[in-house]
Design a protein around this motif. Structure first.
Motif, short mmCIF file in Angstrom:
data_model
loop_
_atom_site.label_atom_id
_atom_site.label_comp_id
_atom_site.label_asym_id
_atom_site.label_seq_id
_atom_site.Cartn_x
_atom_site.Cartn_y
_atom_site.Cartn_z
N UNK A 24 0.65 -5.82 10.26
CA UNK A 24 2.08 -6.07 10.11
C UNK A 24 2.53 -6.50 8.73
N UNK A 25 1.64 -6.40 7.73
CA UNK A 25 2.04 -6.75 6.36
C UNK A 25 1.56 -5.67 5.40
N UNK A 26 1.97 -5.79 4.13
CA UNK A 26 1.57 -4.79 3.13
C UNK A 26 0.05 -4.75 3.02
N UNK A 27 -0.49 -3.54 3.07
CA UNK A 27 -1.93 -3.34 3.00
C UNK A 27 -2.45 -3.66 1.60
N UNK A 28 -3.66 -4.20 1.54
CA UNK A 28 -4.23 -4.58 0.24
C UNK A 28 -4.36 -3.39 -0.71
N UNK A 29 -4.59 -2.20 -0.20
CA UNK A 29 -4.70 -1.02 -1.07
C UNK A 29 -3.37 -0.72 -1.76
N UNK A 30 -2.27 -1.05 -1.11
CA UNK A 30 -0.94 -0.84 -1.69
C UNK A 30 -0.77 -1.75 -2.91
N UNK A 31 -1.25 -2.98 -2.80
CA UNK A 31 -1.16 -3.90 -3.93
C UNK A 31 -1.89 -3.32 -5.16
N UNK A 32 -3.06 -2.72 -4.93
CA UNK A 32 -3.82 -2.12 -6.04
C UNK A 32 -3.01 -1.00 -6.68
N UNK A 33 -2.35 -0.18 -5.86
CA UNK A 33 -1.53 0.90 -6.43
C UNK A 33 -0.36 0.33 -7.24
#
Length: 144
Positions: A24-33
């Protein structure tokens, strides 16, 4: 905003529905992008875009990410991601710091540090930074 260092380069972000994972929250891989996007936009602002990298046959390639996930981002959150160049040896290595903040409540969601190494694009091997990198990245160096 309570930035960790002075004079950040900042991009605005919004957590999109496709950024949300099963928890239910932003995925950690999205933060890397987002880190990559911010670093590229800063480099472009400094006059070092992909066209220039290709012309020089050089690029700054990631060799290490260190990320502290401090709080979650949720769908619709408006965020700001800041970056600073905090260290470089003027030969091969450069280090950036990042801070991701949700302005509505001032919460820092993430702090990160990325180490880059200059490579020759044609071979993929480490190669000394050209003068254009020294001229472009050097003025952006922040004590950190």
């Amino acid at each position: 905003m309570g930035w960790d260092l002075a004079t950040p380069f900042i991009i605005d972000l919004q957590v999109a529905p496709e950024d949300i994972d099963g928890l239910g929250h932003a995925n950690n891989a999205v933060y890397v992008s987002w880190l990559e996007r911010c670093a590229w936009r800063h480099s472009q602002r400094l006059g070092l875009d992909l066209t220039e990298y290709r012309r020089l046959d050089r690029a700054m390639a990631v060799v290490r990410h260190e990320i502290d996930y401090l709080a979650a981002g949720y769908e619709g959150d408006e965020l700001q991601l800041a970056t600073w160049i905090v260290d470089w040896d003027q030969r091969l290595k450069m280090t950036r710091r990042f801070q991701l903040v949700r302005p509505r409540d001032g919460v820092t969601l993430l702090r990160a540090q990325t180490t880059f190494v200059c490579i020759e694009l044609s071979t993929g091997k480490p190669k000394r930074m050209p003068a254009e990198f020294l001229d472009g990245y050097g003025p952006a160096l922040t004590g950190g």
